[in-house]
Design a protein around this motif. Structure first.
Motif, PDB file in Angstrom:
ATOM      1  N   ALA A  80      44.358  34.585  17.460  1.00  0.00           N
ATOM      2  CA  ALA A  80      44.789  35.473  16.367  1.00  0.00           C
ATOM      3  C   ALA A  80      46.307  35.656  16.408  1.00  0.00           C
ATOM      4  N   GLU A 132      48.954  34.477  13.556  1.00  0.00           N
ATOM      5  CA  GLU A 132      49.893  35.431  12.957  1.00  0.00           C
ATOM      6  C   GLU A 132      51.331  34.888  13.005  1.00  0.00           C
ATOM      7  N   LEU A 156      44.743  43.149  15.221  1.00  0.00           N
ATOM      8  CA  LEU A 156      44.632  41.693  15.069  1.00  0.00           C
ATOM      9  C   LEU A 156      43.401  41.305  14.244  1.00  0.00           C
ATOM     10  N   GLY A 157      42.628  42.288  13.805  1.00  0.00           N
ATOM     11  CA  GLY A 157      41.450  42.019  12.976  1.00  0.00           C
ATOM     12  C   GLY A 157      40.314  41.366  13.741  1.00  0.00           C
ATOM     13  N   LYS A 191      41.554  42.838   8.278  1.00  0.00           N
ATOM     14  CA  LYS A 191      42.687  41.902   8.257  1.00  0.00           C
ATOM     15  C   LYS A 191      43.647  42.183   9.395  1.00  0.00           C
ATOM     16  N   VAL A 192      44.511  41.215   9.653  1.00  0.00           N
ATOM     17  CA  VAL A 192      45.568  41.441  10.632  1.00  0.00           C
ATOM     18  C   VAL A 192      46.573  42.421  10.041  1.00  0.00           C
ATOM     19  N   ASP A 193      46.856  43.489  10.767  1.00  0.00           N
ATOM     20  CA  ASP A 193      47.862  44.442  10.324  1.00  0.00           C
ATOM     21  C   ASP A 193      48.542  45.053  11.544  1.00  0.00           C
ATOM     22  N   LEU A 194      49.664  44.457  11.938  1.00  0.00           N
ATOM     23  CA  LEU A 194      50.357  44.949  13.136  1.00  0.00           C
ATOM     24  C   LEU A 194      50.891  46.361  12.937  1.00  0.00           C
TER      25      LEU A 194
END
Ligand code: ZN
Length: 897
Positions: A743, A747, A708-709, A714-717
């Motif tokens: 977050a 998203e 979730l950064g 960065k957010v990167d699931l």
């Protein structure tokens, strides 16, 4: 002429009564009269997904069986500008369509009496795109707008004036006029295209359909990706290849490849089984960006929630499995439901039980790694839970109105129906059963068939005649399920088993009367390390049967778990069976576990017996068996445990399952099969979310924070292991608080991966924070959550004990707003959510008082309330009966370290 919504003006019951008293004929809210019958439809629709409404012209050829000045059909929320009736000589006269009932029953008055003949009705109309995923509806994804359809059960009436009942099967000629750049598709292959003079629109025509009921008509318009799948090759049953395509929202085409690749084999499986060629001219698998159900078996045009079709490297193993299973179910319907259709909704179990049963067979045959025999058994056991209620429906339930129709789509129809089909398959033998199925389909193809037709066919082909008919009917027409008590006997070297039956009911529930089933009982009998199997027809309350193999040392009263009944044994016989658990087939181990939880729910054994039975099962490599008693464990933990005994329970679960998780590892390994990943998820879920193991939660929280950064980046699931992603996100929202919550919500603004969206919504719902909880509840009412996504948010929310009181307080002033967002048939969801975790009469009474006056007009609401209240009462009765003493003693002997 405009449709007259007379009922909006008639606001009081008195007005309704006076209308009926004045009218010559009662409004047919159940079946339409037989006086008029549709022969074919020409459906001409103008659809621009960017608009708010669509226009239609439908022409219906109708046979009038006798002279008439009017007929009845269905139309709902349609603005009819012109209605015309054209007689057999071609004379046209204006007609008038008036809606007479809330569910869309409409009268078409001809203005004169016409003799018996074939006439044509023509309606010009327009209608809004439905906002609740019914009829012809529209969904926006980013800047794109998609139009698709959902007609079952009775929503075709939102799309076009129609005889909206399954018994009326006719051909449809569909024409779609759409903006030039949009893709437009329907049940059949496109046969023509014409551009408009201004070159802004195109008109597409499609091949005439096979005879279809209105509920199987389907179409889609929008910027769809259309990708070719492998053609389904010709074979011994079918001489022409069948084109196969995948359809999904823009950009999702590549994700459809996996399921398209699976489909030809599935089609072939059913063709081999039924000896009937795939019945339609092509097959499209359509992933709708929002959808009210899981999927819908429209002829040649199956529509799914797109999450079920979109598979890629980031998908969890469970997605592959669900995709395969649901596809197997819908493809089976192309024969069972589409080729042969039930005439009326009281037999809808035939459609759904057939498809569920056939799907199980196909999965076992084509994907043995999915352990399909155990999955379908889990479905059966789940149906048995619902069927244990006094308020349970019968499989074949009389259908009066719209509420009954919507109610008919439940676990009894699907899983109990499938289990009953399987029980009789076992009884007559697989080969004989297949012959009967082939016979039935061949005789009724492109038409209708009902329960009586099917039963008569099986009875005749199997040679079992009346005995089979009676036995099958006893399961279709009797609610509930039998509890078969078995007792081994041995006299002078001659072995026997005494069988008796009664209705299985949980503790404190008293049934009326003595239902009597004609139950095929197949049991396993063990002697000196070997076992054999013998079948009986238990057609009396009690009966003793001689054993072919002589005296037995132990018995498993549901051999291969093929019978739709629960069983009970006396202590000595149960002890003997317990010592053999490891030697039983996996499905038998699962019904053995069910016998334990069933006895516990009847108050026959204490919690300590359930807990002591867990270790022998926990060691299994089958996920279903390893966690078979976890449901009972969770009930004990939630409703019996105190602050003193709960730590002992948690430590016990940890001692059984943490070593198993350690053995498997937290993350997927290269050679892990489906069963392993499934077991891992079950263990992680139990240990992290129920038992709340600190170390495991810390690890999951760390992983989710990184994705979730929250700690930079960065957010990167994609950083999360897809199989346990949903659990990790929940833990982060619970343990990392507002930062994680925000977050996740952020998203959701841009994420269009539907499967991930469900996980993100469930994570938000799982918060334990009071303030964020209020935010969750209000969030579900906003358009940020799609209609089909609402359940993921709220079910997860009330799944957490911490949120239930807050939800109840919130629901009261927001009940109407929540209802307004949901399709009619989904509104009982509110009752289900409010009943989560409730236990005991007082708690039920509070619910009854509040809901009862508010759900009189809710479709399926009364049944849902009755069932929920029954569960709440049963829970309280068992809790009181068991008390806390036995668990306290057990906890003393099993202290938490
Ligand atoms: Zn189905």
């Amino acid at each position: 002429m405009r449709i007259t919504h007379w009922f909006r003006a008639a606001t009081t019951a008195l007005a309704l009564l006076s209308f009926h008293a004045a009218g010559a004929e009662a409004v047919p809210t159940g079946k339409l009269p037989d006086a008029a019958k549709p022969l074919s439809y020409a459906l001409d629709l103008k659809i621009d997904p960017k608009a708010d409404r669509f226009d239609g012209r439908v022409r219906i050829k109708v046979r009038l069986a006798k002279p008439a000045d009017h007929l009845w059909l269905h139309a709902r929320e349609l603005d009819v500008a012109k209605a015309v009736v054209i007689d057999a000589k071609g004379n046209a006269r204006d007609a008038r369509l008036t809606v007479r009932d809330r569910s869309g029953v409409a009268e078409v008055a001809f203005g004169a009496t016409l003799p018996a003949q074939d006439v044509e009705l023509a309606f010009d109309y327009s209608a809004p795109f439905n906002a609740k995923l019914q009829g012809i509806y529209k969904v926006k994804v980013g800047g794109d707008a998609y139009v698709t359809t959902q007609m079952e059960s009775i929503s075709a009436r939102y799309a076009f004036p129609s005889f909206d009942e399954p018994r009326f099967k006719t051909p449809f000629d569909i024409t779609l006029t759409v903006p030039k750049d949009e893709v437009a598709l329907a049940n059949t292959l496109q046969t023509g295209a014409k551009e408009s003079d201004d070159k802004k629109r195109k008109t597409l025509t499609f091949a005439r359909t096979q005879p279809l009921p209105t509920y199987l008509v389907a179409l889609a318009v929008g910027p769809w990706d259309v990708v070719d799948g492998p053609t389904i090759p010709a074979n011994a049953v079918r001489k022409d290849p069948v084109p196969l395509r995948g359809v999904g929202p823009r950009g999702t085409g590549p994700q459809l490849k996996w399921i398209l690749d699976q489909t030809p084999e599935t089609v072939k499986y059913y063709e081999d089984y039924t000896n009937q060629p795939y019945p339609f001219d092509k097959l499209d698998l359509v992933g709708a960006p929002d959808f009210s159900a899981g999927a819908m078996e429209n002829a040649g045009f199956i529509v799914y929630r797109d999450a079920l079709l979109r598979i890629d490297a980031k998908s969890p193993a469970s997605s592959y499995r669900s995709s395969f299973n649901v596809n197997a179910h819908e493809v089976a319907h192309q024969w069972f439901g589409d080729l042969v259709t039930v005439p009326w909704w009281d037999d809808i179990w035939l459609n759904e039980a057939f498809a569920t049963w056939a799907q199980g067979k196909a999965t076992v045959a084509l994907k043995p790694e999915y352990l399909g025999d155990l999955s379908r058994l889990e479905g059966t056991l789940h149906a048995m839970d619902s069927d244990s209620q006094l308020s349970a429906r019968r499989i074949r339930q009389p259908i009066g109105d719209q509420g009954d129709i919507e109610n008919a789509f439940d676990g009894i129809t699907y899983q109990k129906g499938a289990a009953v089909l399987r029980m009789f398959e076992e009884w007559v033998g697989e080969d004989v059963y297949r012959e009967a199925m082939r016979d039935y389909l061949a005789k009724h193809k492109f038409g209708s068939g009902n329960s009586d037709d099917l039963i008569a066919t099986i009875a005749r082909v199997s040679g079992k005649g009346e005995a089979l008919s009676k036995a099958m009917r006893s399961f279709l027409d009797e609610p509930g399920l039998p509890l078969v008590h078995a007792e081994l006997k041995c006299n002078a070297g001659k072995g026997a088993v005494a069988l008796s039956q009664s209705r299985y009911l949980p503790y404190g529930v008293l049934g009326e009367g003595n239902p009597l089933w004609q139950a095929p009982v197949c049991a396993r009998f063990g002697r000196d390390g070997k076992s054999d199997r013998q079948c009986f027809l238990l057609d009396a309350p009690k009966k003793e049967f001689a054993l072919a193999g002589g005296c037995a040392q132990w018995t498993m009263p549901n051999a291969d778990a093929a019978g739709y009944y629960r069983f009970a044994l006396d202590a000595a016989d149960f002890g003997a069976l317990k010592s053999q658990v490891a030697t039983l087939a996996p499905a038998e181990q699962l019904v053995y576990a069910d016998a334990i939880s069933a006895a516990f729910e009847q108050g026959a054994i204490g919690p300590e017996v359930v807990l002591e039975a867990m270790p022998a099962l926990a060691a299994s490599s089958s996920p279903q068996i390893a966690t078979a008693l976890v449901g009972s464990f969770e009930w004990i933990r939630e409703h019996l445990a105190t602050d003193t005994t709960r730590p002992a329970l948690d430590a016990y679960a940890k001692s059984l399952y943490a070593p198993r998780l350690k053995e498997l590892g937290l993350h997927k390994r290269p050679n892990d099969g489906d069963a392993t990943t499934r077991l891992r998820l079950g263990l992680v879920d139990l240990l992290a979310l129920t038992v709340r193991d600190k170390d495991l939660r810390a690890q999951l929280d760390r992983e989710a924070r990184a994705a979730l950064g929250l700690d930079g980046g960065k957010v990167d699931l994609g950083k999360l292991d897809p199989d346990i992603r949903g659990v990790a996100l929940k833990v982060a929202v619970q343990d990392s608080g507002e930062a994680a919550y925000k977050a996740v919500q952020q998203e959701l603004k841009t994420n269009t991966q539907t499967k991930q969206r469900y996980e993100l919504l469930a994570a938000l719902g799982a918060t334990h924070d009071a303030k964020l909880g209020e935010d969750v509840r209000n969030y579900g009412l906003t358009p940020a959550v799609a209609v089909g996504e609402i359940q993921y948010l709220y079910y997860s929310h009330v799944g957490e004990e911490e949120n239930r009181a807050g939800f109840w307080t919130w629901l009261k002033p927001n009940f109407d707003a929540l209802r307004r967002r949901l399709p009619d048939s989904h509104q009982p969801l509110a009752i289900g959510l409010a009943s989560a975790g409730r236990c005991g009469k007082d708690s039920g009474e509070e619910m009854r008082e509040w809901f009862a006056p508010r759900i009189k007009d809710m479709i399926g609401g009364e049944r849902k309330l009755a069932q929920s209240l029954e569960s709440v009462d049963t829970c309280g009765a068992l809790r009181e009966h068991v008390g806390t003493k036995a668990l306290a003693q057990w906890a003393e002997a099993h202290p938490a370290r």
